[in-house]
Design a protein around this motif. Sequence first.
Motif, mmCIF file in Angstrom:
data_model
loop_
_atom_site.group_PDB
_atom_site.id
_atom_site.type_symbol
_atom_site.label_atom_id
_atom_site.label_comp_id
_atom_site.label_asym_id
_atom_site.label_seq_id
_atom_site.Cartn_x
_atom_site.Cartn_y
_atom_site.Cartn_z
ATOM 1 N N GLN A 1 0.801 -1.183 -0.167
ATOM 2 C CA GLN A 1 -0.085 -0.026 0.035
ATOM 3 C C GLN A 1 0.943 1.209 -0.008
ATOM 4 O OE1 GLN A 1 -2.473 -0.538 3.561
ATOM 5 N NE2 GLN A 1 -4.146 -1.790 2.332
ATOM 6 N N GLU A 2 1.898 1.232 0.791
ATOM 7 C CA GLU A 2 2.879 2.483 0.812
ATOM 8 C C GLU A 2 3.470 2.627 -0.348
ATOM 9 O OE1 GLU A 2 4.449 5.648 1.459
ATOM 10 O OE2 GLU A 2 2.880 5.004 2.675
ATOM 11 N N PHE A 3 4.029 1.484 -1.266
ATOM 12 C CA PHE A 3 4.529 1.562 -2.533
ATOM 13 C C PHE A 3 3.494 1.917 -3.214
ATOM 14 C CE2 PHE A 3 5.081 -0.379 -6.648
ATOM 15 C CZ PHE A 3 6.490 0.152 -6.988
ATOM 16 N N CYS A 4 2.497 1.571 -3.345
ATOM 17 C CA CYS A 4 1.220 2.199 -4.236
ATOM 18 C C CYS A 4 1.116 3.735 -4.106
ATOM 19 C CB CYS A 4 0.087 1.519 -4.208
ATOM 20 S SG CYS A 4 -1.401 2.003 -5.164
ATOM 21 N N HIS A 5 1.103 4.100 -2.730
ATOM 22 C CA HIS A 5 0.823 5.436 -2.560
ATOM 23 C C HIS A 5 2.289 6.493 -3.155
ATOM 24 C CE1 HIS A 5 -2.588 4.452 -0.280
ATOM 25 N NE2 HIS A 5 -1.958 4.445 0.867
ATOM 26 N N THR A 6 3.324 5.736 -2.805
ATOM 27 C CA THR A 6 4.715 6.705 -3.297
ATOM 28 C C THR A 6 4.611 6.556 -4.883
ATOM 29 O OG1 THR A 6 5.843 5.944 -1.231
ATOM 30 C CG2 THR A 6 6.912 6.458 -3.323
ATOM 31 N N LEU A 7 4.209 5.508 -5.379
ATOM 32 C CA LEU A 7 4.262 5.355 -6.903
ATOM 33 C C LEU A 7 3.183 6.420 -7.452
ATOM 34 C CD1 LEU A 7 5.136 3.804 -9.392
ATOM 35 C CD2 LEU A 7 3.127 2.363 -9.099
ATOM 36 N N ASN A 8 2.099 6.710 -6.836
ATOM 37 C CA ASN A 8 1.036 7.624 -7.281
ATOM 38 C C ASN A 8 1.391 8.783 -7.343
ATOM 39 O OD1 ASN A 8 -0.677 5.469 -8.285
ATOM 40 N ND2 ASN A 8 -1.822 5.281 -6.246
ATOM 41 N N ALA A 9 2.127 9.143 -5.974
ATOM 42 C CA ALA A 9 2.174 10.590 -5.581
ATOM 43 C C ALA A 9 3.650 11.000 -6.412
ATOM 44 C CB ALA A 9 2.932 10.641 -4.167
ATOM 45 N N LEU A 10 4.459 10.127 -6.847
ATOM 46 C CA LEU A 10 5.834 10.669 -7.462
ATOM 47 C C LEU A 10 5.339 10.737 -9.061
ATOM 48 C CD1 LEU A 10 8.589 8.035 -6.186
ATOM 49 C CD2 LEU A 10 8.451 10.577 -6.343
ATOM 50 N N MET A 11 4.475 9.872 -9.699
ATOM 51 C CA MET A 11 3.910 10.121 -10.969
ATOM 52 C C MET A 11 3.022 10.799 -11.365
ATOM 53 S SD MET A 11 3.498 6.041 -11.992
ATOM 54 C CE MET A 11 2.800 6.237 -13.374
ATOM 55 N N ASP A 12 2.075 11.546 -10.287
ATOM 56 C CA ASP A 12 1.186 12.558 -10.458
ATOM 57 C C ASP A 12 1.994 13.791 -10.100
ATOM 58 O OD1 ASP A 12 -0.908 10.737 -10.522
ATOM 59 O OD2 ASP A 12 -1.339 10.849 -8.223
ATOM 60 N N SER A 13 3.061 13.849 -9.480
ATOM 61 C CA SER A 13 3.778 15.005 -9.358
ATOM 62 C C SER A 13 4.949 15.246 -10.743
ATOM 63 C CB SER A 13 4.298 15.120 -8.041
ATOM 64 O OG SER A 13 5.214 14.432 -7.881
ATOM 65 N N GLY A 14 4.838 14.396 -11.312
ATOM 66 C CA GLY A 14 5.642 14.744 -12.658
ATOM 67 C C GLY A 14 6.975 14.099 -12.464
ATOM 68 N N ARG A 15 7.415 12.858 -11.340
ATOM 69 C CA ARG A 15 8.545 12.600 -11.330
ATOM 70 C C ARG A 15 8.540 11.230 -12.025
ATOM 71 N NH1 ARG A 15 10.111 15.426 -6.630
ATOM 72 N NH2 ARG A 15 8.880 17.101 -6.500
#
Length: 477
Positions: free
Chosen positions: A251-265
């Motif tokens: 779950q934390e990996f998914c949140h991190t993945l989404n946060a990075l991609m959504d912010s253009g990382r």
Amino acid sequence: MDAAPREAWERVRRRLRAEIGEEVYSSWFPRLELDMIAAGTVRLSVPTRFLKTWLQQHYIDRLTALWREEMGVERVELIVRSAVLRPAGAAASVRPMNAAGFPAPSMSAAPARQAAEAARAGASGTPEVGSGSPLDPRLSFSTFRLGASNRLAHAAALKVAEAAAGSGPVFNPLYLHAAVGLGKTHLLQAIAAAGSEHGRSVVYLTAERFMYGFVAALKSQSSLAFKEQLRGIDTLVIDDLQFLQGKSVQQEFCHTLNALMDSGRQVVIAADRPPAELDALEERVRSRLAGGLVVEISPLDDGLKLEILAARVGALAQQHPGFAVPPDVLSYIARHCGQNGRDLDGALNRLLAHNQLTSRAITLEMAEMAVRDLVRPSEPKRVRVEDILRIVAKHYNVTRADILSQRRTANVVKPRQIAMYLAKMLTLRSLPEIGRRFGGRDHTTVLHAVRKIEGLVGSDRAMADEIEALKRLVNDD
């Protein structure tokens, strides 16, 4: 370190590999390295605490027994190789090479690095996951050998690595998958090193390092700071994603993945299978991964194997002047000694040892004797559930979506049951795994389908011929 401990270590590796099998060995032991031998103690090092704990719990007794038989030592100690946080733009530190061409341990620097890391962690209360996993300075784009099997993966990795600081993601995520020893880690570490050189903040982590960091952050009640460390970077590189386990960690990996991609990382990931086959991961994670650029690195062809062998021989010759391998011996190794770079390295190390220890010239006859236990029969093709779905759908003129749907019409039920039967017969997937791949069905549904098709094959000659034809199509695909 002289030749005797290295030779003993190679024998321990071979015996362990033979005992536990290639799959288990390749999953847990390739990054286990010999650090030193002194006063009856063998010290082995690993890159993460997670790996150290796992090996300590499961294999320390067997490792100790093997070393005792080989060199009479009484104790095996596992330590963690430290990783140092580097500022963006800083070059990876290069450790001196030992005689075998691998980084030599720096015993004087290690305690200082470990103390510095402990001080940082103690001051902030946050695990230093931002330091990432160690990078091997040999794994760069300049040392990566190109062939038809890896050209697309190399081009995509290079495009990501050369993106300027401040620019948006190129392919997001970039997902590379391949069997063991085909260059995934090489490309990921090359991306991490080159990204830093272009002024980007890059963190390279193995899945086990990510798990350790998250669990340690929970224990120290610093999970928020842990998340901020990762989400504040430009490029996150995750290796061996298939080892990511645990619901909370995923779950934390998914949140991190989404946060990075959504912010253009930029996110770069590697695993041993495509996203759809990572059955241990949640569906939403697999879906997000599949939405990027997914590239498979295929097995090495003989031409690429020869290029890799020539490059490795050149590197070994710099360490051992006069070491040379005739072309007919290189051709023999390329044809008969496995399908990946690690197999080729093992064969060359064997030739080097025989050459150095016996002073015998390397000939085809000598090579055949030296690597005889490394010669393997042709490895069977790895069948994927996706291949079965595609071929069965085409054969029965239905769609993949039809097979995975809840429809129960006769023209859909029959190919669905046949596809489930083939998945059980031709892959190593369990019944629950197959059920998940077929639209989230229960394992009892899969078992019913398998038994029904087995009964028809035994009683209906036409059905038996039809199944055999489908098996040939899948295996020849």
